[in-house]
Design an enzyme around this catalytic site. Structure first.
Site, PDB file in Angstrom:
ATOM      1  N   GLU A   1       0.849  -1.191   0.000  1.00  0.00           N
ATOM      2  CA  GLU A   1       0.000   0.000   0.000  1.00  0.00           C
ATOM      3  C   GLU A   1       0.891   1.250   0.000  1.00  0.00           C
ATOM      4  O   GLU A   1       1.376   1.662   1.064  1.00  0.00           O
ATOM      5  CB  GLU A   1      -0.881   0.023   1.257  1.00  0.00           C
ATOM      6  CG  GLU A   1      -1.793  -1.173   1.391  1.00  0.00           C
ATOM      7  CD  GLU A   1      -3.009  -0.865   2.255  1.00  0.00           C
ATOM      8  OE1 GLU A   1      -4.118  -1.070   1.761  1.00  0.00           O
ATOM      9  OE2 GLU A   1      -2.855  -0.412   3.395  1.00  0.00           O
TER      10      GLU A   1
ATOM     11  N   GLY B   1      -6.401   6.599   0.271  1.00  0.00           N
ATOM     12  CA  GLY B   1      -7.443   7.592   0.480  1.00  0.00           C
ATOM     13  C   GLY B   1      -7.281   8.860  -0.339  1.00  0.00           C
ATOM     14  O   GLY B   1      -7.940   9.866  -0.073  1.00  0.00           O
TER      15      GLY B   1
ATOM     16  N   GLY C   1     -11.824   2.817   1.623  1.00  0.00           N
ATOM     17  CA  GLY C   1     -13.081   3.541   1.392  1.00  0.00           C
ATOM     18  C   GLY C   1     -14.139   2.760   0.622  1.00  0.00           C
ATOM     19  O   GLY C   1     -15.311   2.725   1.023  1.00  0.00           O
TER      20      GLY C   1
HETATM   21  P1  13P Z   1      -8.338   3.398   0.434  1.00  0.00           P
HETATM   22  O1  13P Z   1      -8.864   2.250  -0.397  1.00  0.00           O
HETATM   23  O2  13P Z   1      -9.408   4.190   1.092  1.00  0.00           O
HETATM   24  O3  13P Z   1      -7.351   4.211  -0.346  1.00  0.00           O
HETATM   25  O4  13P Z   1      -7.509   2.735   1.647  1.00  0.00           O
HETATM   26  C1  13P Z   1      -6.586   1.749   1.376  1.00  0.00           C
HETATM   27  C2  13P Z   1      -6.148   1.151   2.653  1.00  0.00           C
HETATM   28  O5  13P Z   1      -5.483   1.784   3.448  1.00  0.00           O
HETATM   29  C3  13P Z   1      -6.559  -0.223   2.939  1.00  0.00           C
HETATM   30  O6  13P Z   1      -5.892  -0.748   4.026  1.00  0.00           O
END
Ligand code: 13P
Length: 252
Positions: A168, A174, A236
Protein backbone atom coordinates in the site's frame (compact mmCIF):
# COMPACT_ATOMS: atom_id res chain seq x y z
CA UNK A 1 -4.75 -22.10 -8.96
CA UNK A 2 -1.51 -21.48 -7.10
CA UNK A 3 -2.76 -18.38 -5.32
CA UNK A 4 -6.47 -17.77 -4.90
CA UNK A 5 -7.16 -14.06 -4.97
CA UNK A 6 -8.20 -12.38 -1.72
CA UNK A 7 -10.58 -9.43 -1.71
CA UNK A 8 -10.26 -7.77 1.67
CA UNK A 9 -12.09 -4.80 3.13
CA UNK A 10 -10.41 -2.64 5.77
CA UNK A 11 -13.23 -0.66 7.33
CA UNK A 12 -10.76 1.35 9.45
CA UNK A 13 -12.43 3.44 12.21
CA UNK A 14 -15.85 3.49 10.58
CA UNK A 15 -19.26 2.21 11.51
CA UNK A 16 -21.57 2.26 14.47
CA UNK A 17 -23.22 -1.02 15.41
CA UNK A 18 -26.19 -0.75 13.07
CA UNK A 19 -24.10 0.42 10.07
CA UNK A 20 -21.60 -2.38 10.56
CA UNK A 21 -24.17 -5.10 10.90
CA UNK A 22 -26.04 -3.85 7.84
CA UNK A 23 -22.89 -3.66 5.75
CA UNK A 24 -21.84 -7.16 6.82
CA UNK A 25 -25.33 -8.46 5.98
CA UNK A 26 -25.20 -6.89 2.53
CA UNK A 27 -21.75 -8.32 1.75
CA UNK A 28 -22.68 -11.71 3.14
CA UNK A 29 -25.90 -11.86 1.07
CA UNK A 30 -24.06 -10.85 -2.11
CA UNK A 31 -21.33 -13.45 -1.58
CA UNK A 32 -23.93 -16.12 -0.86
CA UNK A 33 -25.45 -15.44 -4.29
CA UNK A 34 -22.20 -16.24 -6.10
CA UNK A 35 -22.40 -19.79 -7.34
CA UNK A 36 -18.67 -20.32 -7.77
CA UNK A 37 -16.65 -17.59 -6.08
CA UNK A 38 -13.33 -17.05 -7.86
CA UNK A 39 -11.81 -15.33 -4.87
CA UNK A 40 -11.82 -15.37 -1.10
CA UNK A 41 -13.55 -12.62 0.83
CA UNK A 42 -12.46 -10.96 4.05
CA UNK A 43 -13.83 -8.02 6.01
CA UNK A 44 -11.94 -6.26 8.79
CA UNK A 45 -14.28 -4.12 10.89
CA UNK A 46 -13.18 -2.09 13.93
CA UNK A 47 -12.87 -4.02 17.22
CA UNK A 48 -16.25 -2.83 18.50
CA UNK A 49 -18.08 -4.52 15.62
CA UNK A 50 -16.18 -7.80 15.37
CA UNK A 51 -18.42 -9.95 17.50
CA UNK A 52 -21.70 -8.68 16.01
CA UNK A 53 -20.34 -9.02 12.48
CA UNK A 54 -19.14 -12.53 13.26
CA UNK A 55 -22.71 -13.50 14.14
CA UNK A 56 -23.89 -12.16 10.77
CA UNK A 57 -21.16 -14.05 8.89
CA UNK A 58 -21.55 -17.37 10.67
CA UNK A 59 -21.59 -20.21 8.15
CA UNK A 60 -20.80 -17.78 5.35
CA UNK A 61 -17.83 -17.70 3.01
CA UNK A 62 -16.69 -14.29 4.22
CA UNK A 63 -13.78 -14.38 6.68
CA UNK A 64 -13.43 -11.97 9.59
CA UNK A 65 -10.30 -10.02 10.46
CA UNK A 66 -9.19 -7.34 12.89
CA UNK A 67 -7.01 -4.30 12.19
CA UNK A 68 -4.33 -4.74 14.85
CA UNK A 69 -3.28 -7.04 17.69
CA UNK A 70 -0.82 -6.80 20.58
CA UNK A 71 2.43 -8.74 20.84
CA UNK A 72 1.33 -10.39 24.11
CA UNK A 73 -1.54 -12.80 24.66
CA UNK A 74 -2.83 -11.20 27.84
CA UNK A 75 -1.82 -8.91 30.67
CA UNK A 76 -1.53 -5.31 31.76
CA UNK A 77 -1.85 -3.54 28.41
CA UNK A 78 -4.64 -1.02 28.80
CA UNK A 79 -6.54 -0.40 25.60
CA UNK A 80 -4.95 -3.26 23.66
CA UNK A 81 -6.42 -6.44 22.20
CA UNK A 82 -4.53 -9.72 21.77
CA UNK A 83 -4.48 -12.22 18.95
CA UNK A 84 -5.69 -14.85 21.40
CA UNK A 85 -8.80 -12.75 22.10
CA UNK A 86 -9.41 -12.18 18.38
CA UNK A 87 -9.12 -15.87 17.60
CA UNK A 88 -11.48 -16.64 20.46
CA UNK A 89 -14.30 -14.54 18.98
CA UNK A 90 -13.95 -15.96 15.50
CA UNK A 91 -11.39 -13.86 13.64
CA UNK A 92 -9.15 -15.71 11.23
CA UNK A 93 -7.09 -12.73 10.01
CA UNK A 94 -5.46 -9.64 11.43
CA UNK A 95 -4.05 -6.65 9.53
CA UNK A 96 -0.68 -5.59 10.94
CA UNK A 97 1.64 -2.68 10.25
CA UNK A 98 -0.84 -0.59 8.29
CA UNK A 99 0.77 2.74 7.44
CA UNK A 100 -1.82 4.52 9.58
CA UNK A 101 -0.56 2.54 12.57
CA UNK A 102 3.07 2.97 11.63
CA UNK A 103 2.52 6.75 11.41
CA UNK A 104 -0.04 7.37 14.16
CA UNK A 105 1.27 4.87 16.69
CA UNK A 106 4.96 4.82 15.84
CA UNK A 107 4.94 1.12 14.97
CA UNK A 108 8.27 -0.06 13.64
CA UNK A 109 8.76 -3.07 11.40
CA UNK A 110 10.32 -4.90 14.38
CA UNK A 111 7.15 -4.39 16.40
CA UNK A 112 5.07 -5.55 13.45
CA UNK A 113 7.16 -8.74 13.26
CA UNK A 114 6.58 -9.42 16.96
CA UNK A 115 2.86 -8.86 16.56
CA UNK A 116 2.83 -11.18 13.54
CA UNK A 117 4.70 -13.91 15.42
CA UNK A 118 2.13 -13.70 18.23
CA UNK A 119 -0.75 -13.80 15.71
CA UNK A 120 0.69 -16.89 14.00
CA UNK A 121 1.21 -18.59 17.36
CA UNK A 122 -2.48 -18.02 18.08
CA UNK A 123 -3.59 -19.43 14.74
CA UNK A 124 -4.36 -16.14 12.99
CA UNK A 125 -3.35 -15.30 9.44
CA UNK A 126 -1.62 -11.96 9.10
CA UNK A 127 -1.89 -9.29 6.46
CA UNK A 128 1.40 -7.44 6.76
CA UNK A 129 1.26 -3.98 5.21
CA UNK A 130 4.20 -2.19 3.65
CA UNK A 131 4.62 0.76 1.32
CA UNK A 132 6.66 3.83 0.58
CA UNK A 133 5.83 7.48 1.27
CA UNK A 134 5.58 10.01 -1.53
CA UNK A 135 9.00 11.42 -0.63
CA UNK A 136 10.60 7.98 -0.76
CA UNK A 137 8.98 7.37 -4.12
CA UNK A 138 10.20 10.71 -5.48
CA UNK A 139 13.70 9.77 -4.34
CA UNK A 140 13.46 6.53 -6.33
CA UNK A 141 13.64 4.43 -3.15
CA UNK A 142 10.35 2.49 -3.44
CA UNK A 143 11.84 -0.96 -3.88
CA UNK A 144 14.58 -0.40 -1.33
CA UNK A 145 12.03 0.77 1.28
CA UNK A 146 9.57 -2.04 0.57
CA UNK A 147 12.16 -4.82 0.62
CA UNK A 148 13.55 -3.52 3.92
CA UNK A 149 10.04 -3.44 5.40
CA UNK A 150 9.47 -7.01 4.25
CA UNK A 151 12.75 -8.17 5.73
CA UNK A 152 12.02 -6.62 9.10
CA UNK A 153 8.22 -6.98 9.41
CA UNK A 154 7.87 -10.65 8.52
CA UNK A 155 8.81 -12.98 11.37
CA UNK A 156 10.93 -16.06 10.72
CA UNK A 157 8.62 -19.03 10.37
CA UNK A 158 6.09 -17.14 8.23
CA UNK A 159 4.40 -19.41 5.72
CA UNK A 160 2.22 -18.86 2.67
CA UNK A 161 -0.82 -20.24 4.51
CA UNK A 162 -0.54 -17.80 7.42
CA UNK A 163 0.88 -14.68 5.78
CA UNK A 164 -0.39 -12.24 3.18
CA UNK A 165 1.51 -9.11 2.20
CA UNK A 166 -0.30 -5.91 1.28
CA UNK A 167 1.59 -3.35 -0.77
CA UNK A 168 0.00 0.00 0.00
CA UNK A 169 1.89 3.07 -1.20
CA UNK A 170 1.23 5.60 1.57
CA UNK A 171 0.55 8.39 -0.94
CA UNK A 172 -2.14 6.31 -2.66
CA UNK A 173 -4.20 5.66 0.48
CA UNK A 174 -7.44 7.59 0.48
CA UNK A 175 -6.14 10.08 -2.10
CA UNK A 176 -7.60 8.79 -5.35
CA UNK A 177 -4.03 8.61 -6.69
CA UNK A 178 -2.62 5.25 -7.77
CA UNK A 179 0.64 3.96 -9.18
CA UNK A 180 0.54 2.71 -12.76
CA UNK A 181 -0.14 -1.01 -13.18
CA UNK A 182 3.46 -1.38 -14.45
CA UNK A 183 4.79 0.18 -11.25
CA UNK A 184 2.59 -2.08 -9.12
CA UNK A 185 3.73 -5.19 -10.97
CA UNK A 186 7.37 -4.16 -10.62
CA UNK A 187 7.06 -3.61 -6.86
CA UNK A 188 5.08 -6.84 -6.34
CA UNK A 189 7.69 -8.83 -8.23
CA UNK A 190 10.42 -7.24 -6.08
CA UNK A 191 8.44 -8.06 -2.92
CA UNK A 192 8.15 -11.68 -4.02
CA UNK A 193 11.89 -11.78 -4.55
CA UNK A 194 12.47 -10.34 -1.07
CA UNK A 195 10.17 -12.98 0.43
CA UNK A 196 12.11 -15.70 -1.43
CA UNK A 197 15.36 -14.35 -0.03
CA UNK A 198 14.05 -14.14 3.54
CA UNK A 199 12.08 -17.43 3.54
CA UNK A 200 12.40 -19.52 0.38
CA UNK A 201 11.28 -19.64 -3.24
CA UNK A 202 8.45 -22.12 -2.72
CA UNK A 203 6.87 -20.05 0.04
CA UNK A 204 7.33 -16.89 -2.02
CA UNK A 205 5.63 -18.42 -5.05
CA UNK A 206 2.62 -19.34 -2.89
CA UNK A 207 2.35 -16.21 -0.77
CA UNK A 208 -0.37 -13.75 -1.71
CA UNK A 209 0.58 -10.12 -2.29
CA UNK A 210 -2.34 -7.70 -2.34
CA UNK A 211 -2.39 -4.19 -3.73
CA UNK A 212 -4.07 -1.44 -1.66
CA UNK A 213 -4.52 2.29 -2.14
CA UNK A 214 -7.53 3.93 -3.80
CA UNK A 215 -8.82 0.69 -5.32
CA UNK A 216 -12.25 1.35 -6.83
CA UNK A 217 -14.63 -0.56 -9.09
CA UNK A 218 -13.36 1.57 -11.98
CA UNK A 219 -9.66 0.72 -11.61
CA UNK A 220 -9.72 -2.70 -9.89
CA UNK A 221 -9.30 -4.81 -13.03
CA UNK A 222 -6.11 -2.91 -13.99
CA UNK A 223 -4.48 -4.19 -10.81
CA UNK A 224 -6.20 -7.53 -10.32
CA UNK A 225 -5.18 -8.71 -13.78
CA UNK A 226 -1.45 -8.33 -13.04
CA UNK A 227 0.46 -11.61 -12.60
CA UNK A 228 1.90 -10.79 -9.17
CA UNK A 229 -1.21 -9.14 -7.72
CA UNK A 230 -3.17 -11.66 -5.70
CA UNK A 231 -5.99 -9.50 -4.48
CA UNK A 232 -6.80 -6.12 -3.03
CA UNK A 233 -6.94 -4.47 0.37
CA UNK A 234 -9.71 -1.93 0.07
CA UNK A 235 -10.43 0.99 2.38
CA UNK A 236 -13.08 3.54 1.39
CA UNK A 237 -14.72 1.41 -1.30
CA UNK A 238 -15.21 -1.47 1.15
CA UNK A 239 -17.75 0.63 3.07
CA UNK A 240 -20.29 0.18 0.28
CA UNK A 241 -21.29 -3.41 -0.38
CA UNK A 242 -21.97 -2.73 -4.09
CA UNK A 243 -18.51 -1.22 -4.62
CA UNK A 244 -16.81 -4.00 -2.69
CA UNK A 245 -18.60 -6.65 -4.73
CA UNK A 246 -17.96 -4.77 -7.99
CA UNK A 247 -14.23 -4.87 -7.20
CA UNK A 248 -14.45 -8.61 -6.51
CA UNK A 249 -16.16 -9.10 -9.86
CA UNK A 250 -13.00 -7.83 -11.58
CA UNK A 251 -11.40 -11.12 -10.59
CA UNK A 252 -13.82 -13.06 -12.77
P1 13P B 1 -8.34 3.40 0.43
O1 13P B 1 -8.86 2.25 -0.40
O2 13P B 1 -9.41 4.19 1.09
O3 13P B 1 -7.35 4.21 -0.35
O4 13P B 1 -7.51 2.73 1.65
C1 13P B 1 -6.59 1.75 1.38
C2 13P B 1 -6.15 1.15 2.65
O5 13P B 1 -5.48 1.78 3.45
C3 13P B 1 -6.56 -0.22 2.94
O6 13P B 1 -5.89 -0.75 4.03
Amino acid sequence: MLRKKLIAGNWKMNGKLEDGVNLARAVSAAVRKLTKPQCEFLICPPFTLLYSVKKVLRGNKVALGAQDAHTASKGAHTGDISSEMLKDIGCSYVILGHSERRTNHGESSRVVARKAAAAHANGLKTIICIGETEKERDEGRTIEVCTKQIRNSMPAGSQAFNTVIAYEPVWAIGTGKTPTPQDVEEVHAAIRKAVAKKLNKTIASRMRILYGGSVKPTNASEFLSLPDVDGALIGGASLKAEDFMAIAKSVY
